[in-house]
Design a protein around this motif. Structure first.
Motif, PDB file in Angstrom:
ATOM      1  N   HIS A 171       0.820  -1.213   0.000  1.00 56.13           N
ATOM      2  CA  HIS A 171       0.000   0.000   0.000  1.00 56.13           C
ATOM      3  C   HIS A 171       0.856   1.266   0.000  1.00 56.13           C
ATOM      4  CE1 HIS A 171      -3.633  -2.416   1.664  1.00 56.13           C
ATOM      5  NE2 HIS A 171      -3.696  -2.294   0.339  1.00 56.13           N
ATOM      6  N   ASN A 172       2.051   1.194   0.552  1.00 57.26           N
ATOM      7  CA  ASN A 172       2.950   2.358   0.461  1.00 57.26           C
ATOM      8  C   ASN A 172       3.359   2.610  -0.981  1.00 57.26           C
ATOM      9  OD1 ASN A 172       2.905   2.928   3.184  1.00 57.26           O
ATOM     10  ND2 ASN A 172       4.732   1.719   3.649  1.00 57.26           N
ATOM     11  N   ARG A 173       3.556   1.549  -1.716  1.00 56.72           N
ATOM     12  CA  ARG A 173       3.975   1.709  -3.115  1.00 56.72           C
ATOM     13  C   ARG A 173       2.791   2.012  -4.022  1.00 56.72           C
ATOM     14  NH1 ARG A 173       8.895  -0.187  -4.703  1.00 56.72           N
ATOM     15  NH2 ARG A 173       8.082  -0.987  -6.679  1.00 56.72           N
ATOM     16  N   TRP A 174       1.655   1.354  -3.775  1.00 50.82           N
ATOM     17  CA  TRP A 174       0.474   1.571  -4.620  1.00 50.82           C
ATOM     18  C   TRP A 174      -0.749   1.552  -3.706  1.00 50.82           C
ATOM     19  CZ3 TRP A 174       1.048   2.626  -9.766  1.00 50.82           C
ATOM     20  CH2 TRP A 174      -0.125   2.790 -10.498  1.00 50.82           C
ATOM     21  N   PRO A 175      -1.175   2.710  -3.204  1.00 50.35           N
ATOM     22  CA  PRO A 175      -2.258   2.732  -2.194  1.00 50.35           C
ATOM     23  C   PRO A 175      -3.549   2.076  -2.662  1.00 50.35           C
ATOM     24  CG  PRO A 175      -1.149   4.871  -2.331  1.00 50.35           C
ATOM     25  CD  PRO A 175      -0.621   4.048  -3.473  1.00 50.35           C
ATOM     26  N   ALA A 176      -3.811   2.080  -3.956  1.00 48.84           N
ATOM     27  CA  ALA A 176      -5.081   1.526  -4.446  1.00 48.84           C
ATOM     28  C   ALA A 176      -5.003   0.035  -4.738  1.00 48.84           C
ATOM     29  CB  ALA A 176      -5.518   2.273  -5.706  1.00 48.84           C
ATOM     30  N   ALA A 177      -3.906  -0.616  -4.366  1.00 52.89           N
ATOM     31  CA  ALA A 177      -3.760  -2.040  -4.675  1.00 52.89           C
ATOM     32  C   ALA A 177      -4.809  -2.856  -3.920  1.00 52.89           C
ATOM     33  CB  ALA A 177      -2.362  -2.526  -4.301  1.00 52.89           C
ATOM     34  N   PRO A 178      -5.687  -3.606  -4.639  1.00 51.61           N
ATOM     35  CA  PRO A 178      -6.697  -4.430  -3.959  1.00 51.61           C
ATOM     36  C   PRO A 178      -6.097  -5.763  -3.521  1.00 51.61           C
ATOM     37  CG  PRO A 178      -7.025  -4.515  -6.334  1.00 51.61           C
ATOM     38  CD  PRO A 178      -5.834  -3.629  -6.099  1.00 51.61           C
ATOM     39  N   ARG A 272       7.563  -6.026  -4.595  1.00 55.07           N
ATOM     40  CA  ARG A 272       7.719  -6.551  -5.954  1.00 55.07           C
ATOM     41  C   ARG A 272       6.417  -6.908  -6.643  1.00 55.07           C
ATOM     42  NH1 ARG A 272      12.756 -10.674  -6.051  1.00 55.07           N
ATOM     43  NH2 ARG A 272      12.364 -10.386  -8.280  1.00 55.07           N
ATOM     44  N   ILE A 273       5.319  -6.976  -5.907  1.00 52.87           N
ATOM     45  CA  ILE A 273       4.059  -7.364  -6.554  1.00 52.87           C
ATOM     46  C   ILE A 273       3.338  -6.164  -7.165  1.00 52.87           C
ATOM     47  CG2 ILE A 273       3.704  -9.427  -5.162  1.00 52.87           C
ATOM     48  CD1 ILE A 273       1.878  -7.824  -3.338  1.00 52.87           C
ATOM     49  N   VAL A 274       3.684  -4.956  -6.738  1.00 52.40           N
ATOM     50  CA  VAL A 274       3.053  -3.758  -7.311  1.00 52.40           C
ATOM     51  C   VAL A 274       4.144  -2.741  -7.628  1.00 52.40           C
ATOM     52  CG1 VAL A 274       0.806  -4.028  -6.192  1.00 52.40           C
ATOM     53  CG2 VAL A 274       2.640  -2.820  -5.001  1.00 52.40           C
ATOM     54  N   PRO A 275       3.943  -1.897  -8.614  1.00 47.97           N
ATOM     55  CA  PRO A 275       4.922  -0.846  -8.908  1.00 47.97           C
ATOM     56  C   PRO A 275       4.818   0.285  -7.899  1.00 47.97           C
ATOM     57  CG  PRO A 275       3.066  -0.681 -10.396  1.00 47.97           C
ATOM     58  CD  PRO A 275       2.835  -1.918  -9.575  1.00 47.97           C
ATOM     59  N   ASP A 276       5.840   1.141  -7.878  1.00 49.28           N
ATOM     60  CA  ASP A 276       5.856   2.300  -6.998  1.00 49.28           C
ATOM     61  C   ASP A 276       5.120   3.440  -7.690  1.00 49.28           C
ATOM     62  OD1 ASP A 276       6.328   4.400  -5.326  1.00 49.28           O
ATOM     63  OD2 ASP A 276       8.448   3.966  -5.032  1.00 49.28           O
ATOM     64  N   VAL A 277       4.056   3.939  -7.066  1.00 52.88           N
ATOM     65  CA  VAL A 277       3.244   4.975  -7.700  1.00 52.88           C
ATOM     66  C   VAL A 277       4.054   6.240  -7.937  1.00 52.88           C
ATOM     67  CG1 VAL A 277       2.349   5.868  -5.503  1.00 52.88           C
ATOM     68  CG2 VAL A 277       1.037   6.168  -7.600  1.00 52.88           C
ATOM     69  N   GLU A 280       6.317   5.536 -10.964  1.00 52.00           N
ATOM     70  CA  GLU A 280       5.535   5.471 -12.199  1.00 52.00           C
ATOM     71  C   GLU A 280       4.986   6.835 -12.581  1.00 52.00           C
ATOM     72  OE1 GLU A 280       5.624   2.852 -14.007  1.00 52.00           O
ATOM     73  OE2 GLU A 280       6.768   1.849 -12.445  1.00 52.00           O
ATOM     74  N   THR A 281       4.620   7.641 -11.572  1.00 45.48           N
ATOM     75  CA  THR A 281       4.163   9.000 -11.884  1.00 45.48           C
ATOM     76  C   THR A 281       5.287   9.815 -12.485  1.00 45.48           C
ATOM     77  OG1 THR A 281       2.567   8.894 -10.053  1.00 45.48           O
ATOM     78  CG2 THR A 281       3.135  11.071 -10.910  1.00 45.48           C
ATOM     79  N   ALA A 282       6.484   9.690 -11.881  1.00 40.96           N
ATOM     80  CA  ALA A 282       7.633  10.403 -12.457  1.00 40.96           C
ATOM     81  C   ALA A 282       7.944   9.900 -13.854  1.00 40.96           C
ATOM     82  CB  ALA A 282       8.850  10.224 -11.542  1.00 40.96           C
ATOM     83  N   ARG A 283       7.815   8.600 -14.058  1.00 42.26           N
ATOM     84  CA  ARG A 283       8.084   8.048 -15.392  1.00 42.26           C
ATOM     85  C   ARG A 283       7.037   8.546 -16.398  1.00 42.26           C
ATOM     86  NH1 ARG A 283       8.507   3.208 -13.931  1.00 42.26           N
ATOM     87  NH2 ARG A 283      10.787   3.130 -13.817  1.00 42.26           N
ATOM     88  N   VAL A 284       5.780   8.654 -15.955  1.00 46.78           N
ATOM     89  CA  VAL A 284       4.735   9.180 -16.848  1.00 46.78           C
ATOM     90  C   VAL A 284       5.043  10.616 -17.232  1.00 46.78           C
ATOM     91  CG1 VAL A 284       2.312   9.859 -16.951  1.00 46.78           C
ATOM     92  CG2 VAL A 284       2.926   7.607 -16.084  1.00 46.78           C
ATOM     93  N   HIS A 285       5.444  11.447 -16.219  1.00 45.87           N
ATOM     94  CA  HIS A 285       5.804  12.835 -16.527  1.00 45.87           C
ATOM     95  C   HIS A 285       6.990  12.881 -17.487  1.00 45.87           C
ATOM     96  CE1 HIS A 285       2.835  14.249 -13.851  1.00 45.87           C
ATOM     97  NE2 HIS A 285       3.495  14.074 -12.711  1.00 45.87           N
ATOM     98  N   GLN A 286       7.965  12.020 -17.247  1.00 46.01           N
ATOM     99  CA  GLN A 286       9.134  11.989 -18.131  1.00 46.01           C
ATOM    100  C   GLN A 286       8.744  11.604 -19.551  1.00 46.01           C
ATOM    101  OE1 GLN A 286      12.068   9.160 -16.908  1.00 46.01           O
ATOM    102  NE2 GLN A 286      13.556   9.773 -18.456  1.00 46.01           N
TER     103      GLN A 286
END
Length: 418
Positions: A171-178, A272-277, A280-286
């Motif tokens: 949840h720290n890496r991806w808060p919306a992870a179900p 390792r099961i979820v990406p870091d938000v 990924e946000t920084a990568r999207v901006h890049q």
């Protein structure tokens, strides 16, 4: 002596049924023929009350939901060092016994041996070689985890540190992870059946893309369920990718080799099961910046290309080629007109010259100088030019052509020339 005691019991039928005692004795006879056997299993319950001479144990198969009752002298239990506890693996030398009064079967143990660490490790190693030979550890059969799973299944102990580590880090890496959590026993004789049941539930759920089996560290005996053959085969047969997060870095149960991904700790599994938000946000901006720069560069290139095309003469003054071609057409038309006029003048001069020659050679020019043409009709009545006086006689009608007409006359006389 009765028929029952001799064993010559007649066949049973609806008209001649066996009594319960007969059936029980026959079952007892069959059970007693088995003799003494060595049995291996896990102790799930120990009952040795003070003041009693008999202890009761429940021996369970760790790979199946099968158990049997074992009875033995209390001294046999107390003589085991270290003391026997629930969850321990044991070897029992016992004789199956059928109790007629209760209709139950139990094992009467004469010897109980605790399976040592060395024996457990040797068995795990033999199982490891067997599974490896069958290809269950092969890298080719391991599946990649989805980049962003739509659902995560977590199998772990209730309120355990492993559950907290996985949930907190995911949840720290991806808060919306179900994440769907199923709590099971993670050690002891009930661990394998409960984990397999939870695995089948999550594997059948279409909303679960990855399954995590997590547990904290422990002794070899505590981690023994995660080297169970039945559990390893169930994980290998699962249709959903499975992540193994058992113990600490040095702990390597067989489940680590069978799972699609092995994580050193539950904390590592949560990462390792979820990406870091944030990443990924920084990568999207890049990527957006790169796309914007690439688009601007492409637009600038196309604008320069359009400017180059627009600066070309054919596009800068599109009527210039038409004007040049119009000038060429006018020039060729003038040349054609002059050539035609020259040709006409030449032909007119030629015609005038021919006309002058014809005029000079024609009779009209001669008659204009005072000459005449005399004609007479021949026998057929056709006019003939008179060339000699011998051609006519007196009275012959004549036609005299002069320059401006004709005169008709008659021959009255002829006069020979000198």
């Amino acid at each position: 002596m009765t028929t029952e005691s001799t064993g010559n019991t007649p066949p049973t039928s609806a008209e001649n049924p066996w009594p319960v005692r007969t059936v029980a004795r026959k079952i007892a006879d069959w059970v007693h023929r088995l003799g003494v056997v060595w049995v291996e299993g896990q102790v799930t319950q120990i009952s040795a009350r003070p003041g009693t001479q008999t202890a009761f144990l429940t021996l369970r198969d760790p790979s199946a939901d099968v158990s049997m009752t074992v009875t033995c002298p209390v001294r046999l239990i107390r003589g085991i060092e270290p003391p026997l506890r629930e969850g321990a693996s044991v070897l029992v030398n016992a004789k199956p016994t059928f109790f007629l009064g209760r209709g139950t079967i139990s094992l009467r143990a004469s010897e109980i041996r605790a399976v040592g660490i060395g024996e457990l490790l040797a068995r795990i190693e033999r199982l490891r070689r067997l599974l490896d030979a069958e290809g269950l550890f092969a890298r080719e059969r391991k599946r990649r985890l989805p980049f962003l799973p739509k659902g995560i299944g977590l199998i772990t102990g209730r309120a355990s540190a492993a559950e907290h580590d996985v949930l907190a880090n995911a949840h720290n890496r991806w808060p919306a992870a179900p994440i769907q959590v199923i709590n099971t026993a993670v050690q002891g004789p009930t661990a394998v059946p409960q984990i397999r049941k939870a695995l089948s539930i999550l594997d059948a759920d279409p909303n679960i893309d990855v399954i995590v089996i997590a547990r904290g560290g422990g002794s070899v005996e505590d981690l023994l369920p995660f080297s169970d053959e039945a559990l390893c085969r169930a994980v290998a047969a699962a249709g959903t990718p499975v992540v193994s997060a058992i113990g600490h870095e040095p702990d390597t149960p067989l489940l680590d080799h069978v799972a699609d991904l092995r994580c050193s700790t539950p904390t590592d599994a949560g990462k390792r099961i979820v990406p870091d938000v944030k990443e990924e946000t920084a990568r999207v901006h890049q990527m957006r910046d790169r796309a914007r720069r690439a688009l601007h560069g492409w637009v600038d290139t196309q604008c320069r290309l359009l400017d180059q095309l627009r600066s070309r003469p054919v596009l800068a003054d599109p009527f210039a080629p038409v004007d040049r071609r119009a000038e060429d057409v006018e020039l060729h038309r003038e040349r054609g007109r002059r050539a035609m006029l020259n040709s006409l003048s030449h032909e007119q001069a030629a015609i005038a010259s021919a006309r002058a020659r014809l005029t000079a050679l024609g009779p009209a020019a001669t008659m204009s100088r005072g000459y005449t043409v005399v004609q007479y009709p021949d026998a057929a009545g056709n006019l003939q030019v008179l060339r000699s006086i011998s051609e006519v006689a007196e009275g012959t009608p004549l036609r005299v052509r002069v320059v401006d007409g004709a005169i008709h006359g008659t021959v009255t006389s002829t006069e020979p020339g000198e």
